[in-house]
Scaffold this active site. Structure first.
Site, PDB file in Angstrom:
ATOM      1  N   ASP A   1       0.828  -1.218   0.000  1.00 10.43           N
ATOM      2  CA  ASP A   1       0.000   0.000   0.000  1.00 10.43           C
ATOM      3  C   ASP A   1       0.862   1.268   0.000  1.00 10.43           C
ATOM      4  OD1 ASP A   1       1.061  -0.074   2.522  1.00 10.43           O
ATOM      5  OD2 ASP A   1      -0.841   0.183   3.593  1.00 10.43           O
TER       6      ASP A   1
ATOM      7  N   GLU B   1       5.428  -3.945  10.300  1.00  6.80           N
ATOM      8  CA  GLU B   1       6.242  -4.161   9.098  1.00  6.80           C
ATOM      9  C   GLU B   1       7.668  -3.652   9.313  1.00  6.80           C
ATOM     10  OE1 GLU B   1       3.098  -4.032   5.378  1.00  6.80           O
ATOM     11  OE2 GLU B   1       3.557  -2.146   6.401  1.00  6.80           O
TER      12      GLU B   1
ATOM     13  N   SER C   1       3.482  12.682   9.938  1.00  6.84           N
ATOM     14  CA  SER C   1       2.041  12.833   9.687  1.00  6.84           C
ATOM     15  C   SER C   1       1.204  12.278  10.843  1.00  6.84           C
ATOM     16  CB  SER C   1       1.656  12.117   8.396  1.00  6.84           C
ATOM     17  OG  SER C   1       1.942  10.727   8.508  1.00  6.84           O
TER      18      SER C   1
ATOM     19  N   HIS D   1      44.565 -23.289 -13.893  1.00  4.14           N
ATOM     20  CA  HIS D   1      44.831 -24.716 -14.104  1.00  4.14           C
ATOM     21  C   HIS D   1      43.561 -25.389 -14.619  1.00  4.14           C
ATOM     22  CE1 HIS D   1      44.859 -28.960 -12.432  1.00  4.14           C
ATOM     23  NE2 HIS D   1      45.973 -28.939 -13.143  1.00  4.14           N
ATOM     24  N   ASN D   2      43.727 -26.317 -15.570  1.00  5.65           N
ATOM     25  CA  ASN D   2      42.560 -27.006 -16.149  1.00  5.65           C
ATOM     26  C   ASN D   2      41.429 -26.005 -16.437  1.00  5.65           C
ATOM     27  OD1 ASN D   2      43.982 -29.359 -15.900  1.00  5.65           O
ATOM     28  ND2 ASN D   2      42.671 -30.279 -14.351  1.00  5.65           N
TER      29      ASN D   2
ATOM     30  N   GLU E   1      45.110 -23.095 -19.621  1.00  3.33           N
ATOM     31  CA  GLU E   1      45.581 -24.449 -19.927  1.00  3.33           C
ATOM     32  C   GLU E   1      44.593 -25.165 -20.837  1.00  3.33           C
ATOM     33  OE1 GLU E   1      47.210 -28.467 -17.674  1.00  3.33           O
ATOM     34  OE2 GLU E   1      46.038 -27.011 -16.539  1.00  3.33           O
TER      35      GLU E   1
ATOM     36  N   ASP F   1      44.096 -29.140 -22.245  1.00  2.00           N
ATOM     37  CA  ASP F   1      44.473 -30.561 -22.297  1.00  2.00           C
ATOM     38  C   ASP F   1      43.903 -31.159 -23.579  1.00  2.00           C
ATOM     39  OD1 ASP F   1      45.728 -30.417 -19.915  1.00  2.00           O
ATOM     40  OD2 ASP F   1      44.417 -31.780 -18.827  1.00  2.00           O
TER      41      ASP F   1
ATOM     42  N   HIS G   1      39.672 -33.554 -19.323  1.00  2.00           N
ATOM     43  CA  HIS G   1      40.630 -34.095 -18.368  1.00  2.00           C
ATOM     44  C   HIS G   1      40.734 -35.591 -18.642  1.00  2.00           C
ATOM     45  CE1 HIS G   1      43.218 -33.665 -15.026  1.00  2.00           C
ATOM     46  NE2 HIS G   1      42.491 -34.330 -14.151  1.00  2.00           N
TER      47      HIS G   1
ATOM     48  N   GLU H   1      48.811 -29.042 -22.917  1.00  2.00           N
ATOM     49  CA  GLU H   1      49.095 -30.410 -22.471  1.00  2.00           C
ATOM     50  C   GLU H   1      48.715 -31.324 -23.635  1.00  2.00           C
ATOM     51  OE1 GLU H   1      50.486 -31.509 -19.541  1.00  2.00           O
ATOM     52  OE2 GLU H   1      50.904 -29.384 -19.258  1.00  2.00           O
TER      53      GLU H   1
ATOM     54  N   LYS I   1      52.873 -22.413 -25.035  1.00  2.00           N
ATOM     55  CA  LYS I   1      53.800 -23.104 -24.136  1.00  2.00           C
ATOM     56  C   LYS I   1      53.625 -24.598 -24.351  1.00  2.00           C
ATOM     57  CE  LYS I   1      54.061 -24.735 -19.499  1.00  2.00           C
ATOM     58  NZ  LYS I   1      53.690 -26.023 -20.032  1.00  2.00           N
TER      59      LYS I   1
END
Length: 754
Positions: free
Chosen positions: A155, A162, A189, A309-310, A339, A341, A354, A388, A437
Site C-alpha cells: 500500500d 512491518e 504525519s 589450471h585445467n 591451460e 588438455d 581431463h 598439455e 607453451k
C-alpha cells in the site's frame, strides 16, 4: 526516494515500449541442455531492478534476480547450450544473460524475434542504468529495495509491525522501545504509518554513524563543519597524505560536499565527510595503484602472471563439465595463462577434457575460437596458452593448423626481430600476442634445420607428477609420444623442458626454456633451496600446478610459491575460497592486467632467501596496527526469518613464513547492521613487498564452524593508512552492496630500543 522511484521507472512512465512490455511479462523458454527446455513466465517488477519468473505449474513458487547481477546480454547462439539447439531455434530467438561471478548463465529462447529484441534491448538499458548510478543513487536504490520487501500489503506505507519485520531482515536486533521511538520521530504525519519520505528519514536515523561523527568531532572546532585547514590537518595527521594535503582537501570538498553553502565557504559538513570516507578515495586500496602504473618493459620472468589450471573445467576433475564458458570467465578475471588438455577426438578433430576421467569433452577448435574472441578484452598484455599435448601426429598437425588460422596475427610464431633471445621479452613488447607453451623440437636457434618430428617424453604435468597418473596413462606413456614439427614451430618463448636442478639450469638452460612443477615438488624446492629458486625465477619462467590428488578442484596456497618468485602459479579458478581470494587480491592492482611486477630483490642477482628475510640488503620490518572500528550492513548468512548474525572480524597476513599470522576480534551479539568493535590488532611484517592482508567477516557459532560472510584481500603495498572503509566481497569475489568495515590503519617502521 520519490525522485529515485521516478528515475527507475522513467522509461516505463514515459512510454518506453521495451520496458513496458517487460513489465507486462512474456513466456520465454529457459534452456539448460538440448533435452531440458522449459517455458517460464518472466516479467520486470515495479522497482525496475528485479526480474521475476516462475513455471505455470509452480503454484506460488517463483525465482528472482537483480539486474545489478547481470554483467552482459549476448545475442543469438553465443553459448554452448544455445549452439547445441541451433537446428531447433534460430539465432534471432535466442539470447543469454551472463551473470557476474561464478553464477551460471541463463539461456533463453523467445517466441518471436521481436520479443527477443524487446528483452535484449530492455535488459541492456537496465544494466546501463544500474552502472551509471552514483553512490547516492545506489544507496537510494538499496533503501527502496528494503521498503518494497517490507511493505507486505503493497500500500506504499509501512506500519510498525512491518518495520519490526524489516529490522530483522536487515540484520538488526533492536530494543522494541527504541525502535518505536525512531518510528514515532519519523512519523511526521502521525498516521501510525511511514510513507516514502518518512521511511527515508527513519532509515537516516537508523544509520547515523556515531563512529564517523567522533572522528569528525576530533578535527572540527565548532562541531558542525571542517574548515579547509581542519580537513587538511585531518589528511596530514590521520591519512598520512603529506604535502598534497591542502590541494587534496579542496578537491574532496568540491567532489563530495553536498551543501553548496559549505562548498562556497571552502568547508565540509559531516555528510560530505562521510561520503568521502565511503568513496573509493576513502577505501583501503589506494585507487592510484588500481590503475596500470607499473613498468611493463621488463622481461616476462620479472612478473607474477595470473594463471589458471585445467581452465576448461567448470567443476571437479572427475565428472565436471568442460566448457568454453570457463575460459571466458577466467579471461574476464584477468587470467593471462590458460591451460588446454588436448586428446585425439572423432573425425580427426582434437578434443579438450581431463583425460581418463568422466569430464565432458569440447572441441579444441571451439576453445581457440573463444580465446581469439576474449583474450584481450580485459587486458592487452600477452596470453600464454599452456598446452598439455596427448594427441597423435595427425591431430597435432590439425591443432597447429587451427592455431594458425583462428588466431592469425595474434599468435607469436617467431622471436621478435628474428633475433635469438638472451633474455625474455617484456609484456609491453608482446602486447596483443598469444604465446604457445609446449614441448619444442630443438631450440629457437635450430628451428630451421630440424626434422619433421621427434620422439620425447610425456606432457608437462604427467612428467612432473607420475604418481597422479592412471594405469592407462602410464601404459600410454611407456610408448613415448611424438611431436609434430608444425606444432613445435609455434613454440617460441615458452619451451617446456624437464627440470634437472638449479645448477644444471644455471649452466645449460636458455631463457626461453621453462619447467612445470607439481605443488609438492615446488614446495619442497622452496623450503630446501628457496634462495636458488628465487635466482632461477629471475631469469626463467616456472609454472606450478595443483596435485593430481585434488580431484575436487581444490587449491593450494599460492603465496608459498610467489615467495620464491614463481610466475605462473596455476589455480583452479572455478573453486572459490581463500586461495582464489589471494590470487584476486594480488592481481587487483596494476589495472587488473594479469601482470604484477615482482619486488626488485627478486629480479636481480641479490640473494633473497624467504626463510631469512632479515639478511637482504635494505631490510626493514614494519608494524601494522589495525583498529577494527565497526561494520555496516553485513550480509545475512541464514535467511530464516528472525535469524541475525553474530559477526567477528579476522585479519590474516600471508607472506614469507615469518609474516604468516592471524588475529581476530571478539564477536558481537545479534547485530549485522552496525556492529561496533573498537578493537586493535597488531602485526609485524618483515617483507611487506610480498605480503597480502585478508580481512574476513564470519558469523560466530559456538557449536559448529563459523559461517563465512564476506572478505577483502589487499596487497600490503597498496594499503592506504588512516581511517578507511573496506568494501566486502562475496565468496565469488563480487561486491556485496553497501557492506563494509570501518578501520583505522597505522603503518610504522619497527624500531629496536637499545
Amino acid at each position: 526516494l520519490v525522485s529515485l522511484l521516478q528515475h527507475n521507472l522513467y522509461h516505463i512512465a514515459q512510454g518506453d515500449e521495451d520496458l513496458q512490455a517487460m513489465k507486462a511479462g512474456a513466456m520465454l523458454r529457459k534452456v539448460k541442455s538440448r533435452s531440458w527446455k522449459k517455458q517460464r513466465h518472466f516479467r520486470l517488477q515495479e522497482d525496475g531492478q528485479t526480474i521475476w519468473y516462475k513455471s505455470r505449474w509452480a503454484g506460488t513458487g517463483h525465482s528472482t534476480f537483480s539486474v545489478a547481477d547481470v554483467d552482459v546480454v549476448r545475442e543469438g547462439h553465443q553459448s554452448e547450450i544455445l549452439l547445441s539447439i541451433a537446428d531447433e531455434f534460430p539465432a534471432d530467438l535466442c539470447f543469454t544473460l551472463v551473470f557476474c561471478g561464478r553464477r551460471s548463465n541463463l539461456d533463453l529462447v523467445a517466441e518471436s524475434a521481436s520479443e527477443a529484441q524487446v528483452w535484449i534491448r530492455g535488459v541492456r538499458k537496465l544494466i546501463q542504468n544500474t552502472k551509471s548510478m552514483n553512490d547516492k543513487e545506489r544507496l537510494d536504490q538499496w533503501i527502496w529495495d528494503w521498503f518494497q520487501k517490507a511493505d507486505k500489503n503493497k500500500d506504499g506505507r509501512m506500519n510498525f509491525k512491518e518495520v519490526r519485520t524489516l529490522l530483522k531482515m536487515m540484520n538488526v536486533d533492536m530494543n522494541e522501545e527504541y525502535a518505536l521511538r525512531l518510528f514515532t520521530m519519523a512519523d511526521n504525519s502521525e498516521s501510525g504509518c511511514l510513507e516514502n519520505e518518512e521511511f527515508v528519514q527513519f532509515y537516516k536515523m537508523l544509520t547515523e554513524r556515531e563512529d564517523v561523527w567522533r572522528v569528525f568531532q576530533d578535527y572540527s572546532r565548532d562541531g558542525q563543519i571542517l574548515t579547509l585547514a581542519e580537513l587538511e590537518d585531518f589528511l596530514k595527521q590521520e591519512q598520512q597524505e603529506g604535502e598534497r594535503s591542502l590541494e587534496h582537501a579542496q578537491e574532496l570538498i568540491d567532489r563530495y560536499e553536498p551543501s553548496e553553502n559549505a562548498k562556497k565557504h571552502g568547508a565540509m559538513s559531516i555528510d560530505g565527510f562521510q561520503m568521502y570516507l565511503v568513496s573509493p578515495e576513502g577505501a583501503i586500496l589506494d585507487p592510484q595503484l588500481l590503475a596500470l602504473h607499473q613498468d611493463m618493459s621488463q622481461p616476462l620472468s620479472h612478473y607474477f602472471i595470473c594463471s589458471s589450471h585445467n581452465t576448461y573445467l567448470m567443476d571437479d576433475q572427475l565428472r565436471g563439465q568442460s566448457s568454453q564458458e570457463a575460459y571466458i570467465q577466467a579471461l574476464k578475471r584477468g587470467c593471462r595463462c590458460v591451460e588446454v588438455d588436448c586428446w585425439d577426438g572423432p573425425n580427426g578433430e582434437p578434443v579438450v577434457y581431463h583425460g581418463h576421467t568422466f569430464t565432458s569433452k569440447i572441441l579444441f577448435r571451439d576453445v581457440i575460437t573463444t580465446l581469439a574472441e576474449y583474450a584481450f578484452k580485459v587486458s592487452e598484455f600477452p596470453v600464454i596458452l599452456s598446452l598439455e599435448n596427448h594427441c597423435s601426429m595427425e591431430q597435432q598437425r590439425v591443432m597447429a593448423q587451427l592455431l594458425d588460422t583462428i588466431l592469425g596475427d595474434t599468435l607469436l610464431r617467431a622471436p621478435l626481430d628474428r633475433l635469438v633471445p638472451q633474455e625474455l621479452p617484456s609484456p609491453q613488447d608482446l602486447k596483443g600476442k598469444v604465446l604457445l607453451k609446449a614441448k619444442k623440437i630443438g631450440g629457437v636457434e635450430e628451428s630451421e634445420t630440424l626434422t619433421d618430428e621427434v620422439t620425447d617424453e610425456v606432457s608437462d604435468e604427467d612428467e612432473a607428477d607420475p604418481k597422479s597418473l592412471s594405469a592407462e596413462a602410464l601404459r600410454l606413456n611407456d610408448k613415448k609420444s611424438k611431436f609434430s614439427r608444425e606444432l613445435s614451430d609455434l613454440v617460441v618463448y615458452c619451451k617446456s623442458v624437464h627440470f634437472h636442478s638449479f645448477e644444471y639450469s644455471r649452466q645449460h638452460s636458455k631463457c626461453y626454456e621453462m619447467s612445470s612443477f607439481s605443488e609438492s615438488k615446488a614446495r619442497k624446492l622452496a623450503k630446501d633451496t628457496g634462495a636458488e629458486f628465487v635466482r632461477h625465477n629471475s631469469r626463467q619462467l616456472s609454472r606450478v600446478y595443483p596435485s593430481g590428488m585434488r580431484t575436487d578442484s581444490s587449491n593450494y596456497n599460492p603465496q608459498e610459491l610467489w615467495n620464491v618468485g614463481c610466475q605462473i602459479v596455476a589455480l583452479n579458478f572455478q573453486t572459490a575460497g581463500p586461495e582464489m581470494d589471494l590470487n584476486d587480491g594480488l592481481f587487483s592492482q596494476n589495472g587488473c592486467c594479469g601482470y604484477v611486477l615482482k619486488p626488485d630483490f627478486m629480479r636481480n642477482d641479490d640473494s633473497f632467501d624467504p626463510e631469512r628475510p632479515q639478511d637482504r640488503n635494505g631490510y626493514t620490518s614494519l608494524r601494522l596496527s589495525i583498529q577494527v572500528i565497526s561494520g555496516q550492513q553485513l550480509p545475512k548468512v541464514n535467511h530464516k526469518e528472525g535469524s541475525i548474525v553474530d559477526p567477528l572480524v579476522r585479519v590474516e597476513i600471508y607472506g614469507v613464513f615469518q609474516d604468516q599470522a592471524k588475529q581476530e576480534t571478539s564477536y558481537i551479539d545479534n547485530n549485522g547492521f552496525n556492529p561496533l568493535w573498537n578493537e586493535t590488532l597488531n602485526f609485524i611484517v618483515h617483507v611487506p613487498e610480498l605480503a597480502l592482508v585478508r580481512f574476513v567477516v564470519e558469523d560466530y557459532d559456538k557449536s559448529s564452524r563459523n559461517d563465512f560472510m564476506g572478505q577483502f584481500t589487499v596487497p600490503f603495498t597498496c594499503i592506504q593508512p588512516g581511517y578507511r572503509h573496506i568494501h566486502l566481497l562475496s565468496k565469488d569475489g563480487t561486491a556485496i552492496p553497501l557492506s563494509s568495515l570501518f578501520v583505522n590503519i597505522k603503518i610504522s617502521e619497527l624500531t629496536t630500543e637499545v
